[in-house]
Design a protein around this motif. Structure first.
Motif, PDB file in Angstrom:
ATOM      1  N   VAL A 161       0.842  -1.203   0.000  1.00 24.96           N
ATOM      2  CA  VAL A 161       0.000   0.000   0.000  1.00 24.96           C
ATOM      3  C   VAL A 161       0.878   1.254   0.000  1.00 24.96           C
ATOM      4  CG1 VAL A 161      -1.700   1.321   1.331  1.00 24.96           C
ATOM      5  CG2 VAL A 161      -1.939  -1.165   1.106  1.00 24.96           C
ATOM      6  N   ILE A 162       1.880   1.280   0.875  1.00 32.27           N
ATOM      7  CA  ILE A 162       2.784   2.437   0.939  1.00 32.27           C
ATOM      8  C   ILE A 162       3.506   2.622  -0.393  1.00 32.27           C
ATOM      9  CG2 ILE A 162       4.926   3.300   1.976  1.00 32.27           C
ATOM     10  CD1 ILE A 162       3.883   2.222   4.672  1.00 32.27           C
ATOM     11  N   SER A 163       3.978   1.542  -0.984  1.00 31.26           N
ATOM     12  CA  SER A 163       4.667   1.627  -2.278  1.00 31.26           C
ATOM     13  C   SER A 163       3.766   2.227  -3.344  1.00 31.26           C
ATOM     14  CB  SER A 163       5.133   0.241  -2.732  1.00 31.26           C
ATOM     15  OG  SER A 163       6.174  -0.217  -1.925  1.00 31.26           O
ATOM     16  N   HIS A 164       2.515   1.778  -3.401  1.00 36.52           N
ATOM     17  CA  HIS A 164       1.574   2.308  -4.402  1.00 36.52           C
ATOM     18  C   HIS A 164       1.282   3.789  -4.162  1.00 36.52           C
ATOM     19  CE1 HIS A 164       0.606  -1.164  -6.850  1.00 36.52           C
ATOM     20  NE2 HIS A 164       0.652  -1.901  -5.753  1.00 36.52           N
ATOM     21  N   GLU A 165       1.131   4.177  -2.905  1.00 36.08           N
ATOM     22  CA  GLU A 165       0.896   5.588  -2.586  1.00 36.08           C
ATOM     23  C   GLU A 165       2.074   6.458  -3.039  1.00 36.08           C
ATOM     24  OE1 GLU A 165      -1.692   7.510  -1.295  1.00 36.08           O
ATOM     25  OE2 GLU A 165      -2.734   5.683  -1.905  1.00 36.08           O
ATOM     26  N   MET A 166       3.288   5.979  -2.764  1.00 35.70           N
ATOM     27  CA  MET A 166       4.465   6.758  -3.151  1.00 35.70           C
ATOM     28  C   MET A 166       4.592   6.847  -4.660  1.00 35.70           C
ATOM     29  SD  MET A 166       7.350   6.004  -0.307  1.00 35.70           S
ATOM     30  CE  MET A 166       8.417   7.248  -1.013  1.00 35.70           C
ATOM     31  N   GLU A 167       4.296   5.752  -5.345  1.00 36.55           N
ATOM     32  CA  GLU A 167       4.360   5.785  -6.804  1.00 36.55           C
ATOM     33  C   GLU A 167       3.312   6.744  -7.370  1.00 36.55           C
ATOM     34  OE1 GLU A 167       4.367   1.894  -8.591  1.00 36.55           O
ATOM     35  OE2 GLU A 167       6.003   1.249  -7.289  1.00 36.55           O
ATOM     36  N   ALA A 168       2.120   6.748  -6.767  1.00 39.05           N
ATOM     37  CA  ALA A 168       1.058   7.645  -7.226  1.00 39.05           C
ATOM     38  C   ALA A 168       1.442   9.109  -7.039  1.00 39.05           C
ATOM     39  CB  ALA A 168      -0.240   7.349  -6.473  1.00 39.05           C
ATOM     40  N   GLU A 169       2.251   9.391  -6.035  1.00 36.69           N
ATOM     41  CA  GLU A 169       2.700  10.759  -5.775  1.00 36.69           C
ATOM     42  C   GLU A 169       4.059  11.044  -6.416  1.00 36.69           C
ATOM     43  OE1 GLU A 169       2.566  11.578  -1.596  1.00 36.69           O
ATOM     44  OE2 GLU A 169       0.621  10.612  -1.378  1.00 36.69           O
TER      45      GLU A 169
END
Length: 181
Positions: free
Chosen positions: A48-56
């Motif tokens: 989840v954290i990885s996806h959030e960082m990639e989205a930002e």
């Protein structure tokens, strides 16, 4: 990407943790199915954290060694929550049993778990096995396992090392099987 890991490392680490949890459950006479599932899902918050960082578009790695003990603190500093807390909330959303939710939530601090301390301690030991197998050699050896957790699981360090050997053999077999597909 935010953890500075190559593709597939979280999946590989989750498999190792699942194999270790299964063996630890057998040793402590607990459900091996529950244990395997806990091990497999223990790092879902990292995804989840990885996806959030990639989205930002935040591609800077969170830290050099994602398997070190300070990871949760660094995640909380940066995001307000650590991957264990996020993973527990996801398991809650998926309606997993409370015992599994709390075990994932307290995997970084198992002695703080009031509802399922044995499961949380076993998960912390399985994470040690994961770290031993999956950490890059440039990061150095993992810290020794917590003697208190070993005592709770009625294990000694040599027995945990043997679980590591078997977990690594099972990982190699799984990767070999997957490579044939």
């Amino acid at each position: 990407r935010c953890y500075g890991l190559a593709s597939g490392v979280i999946w590989r680490a989750s498999l190792v943790c699942a194999f270790a949890m299964e063996m630890l459950a057998e040793h402590t006479h607990r459900s091996q199915d529950t244990a395997y599932t806990l091990g497999l899902l223990h790092a879902v918050g990292m995804i989840v954290i990885s996806h959030e960082m990639e989205a930002e578009n935040l591609s800077r790695p969170l830290l050099g060694n994602p398997f070190e003990s300070g990871l949760g603190e660094r995640e909380r500093e940066r995001f307000g929550h650590d991957h264990a807390e996020i993973g527990a909330e996801l398991l809650k959303f998926w309606e997993f049993p409370e015992s599994m939710i709390e075990s994932v939530r307290f995997q970084l601090n198992p002695t703080h778990c009031k509802t399922t301390p044995k499961w949380a301690c076993l998960l912390a030991l399985a994470r040690w096995v994961r770290n031993r197998i999956c950490a890059e050699t440039s990061w150095g050896d993992p810290e020794p396992p917590d003697p208190f957790l070993l005592k709770l699981a009625a294990l000694d360090e040599e027995e945990l090392n043997q679980i590591s050997v078997v977990a690594e053999e099972r990982l190699d077999a799984a990767e070999s099987l997957a490579a044939g597909w």
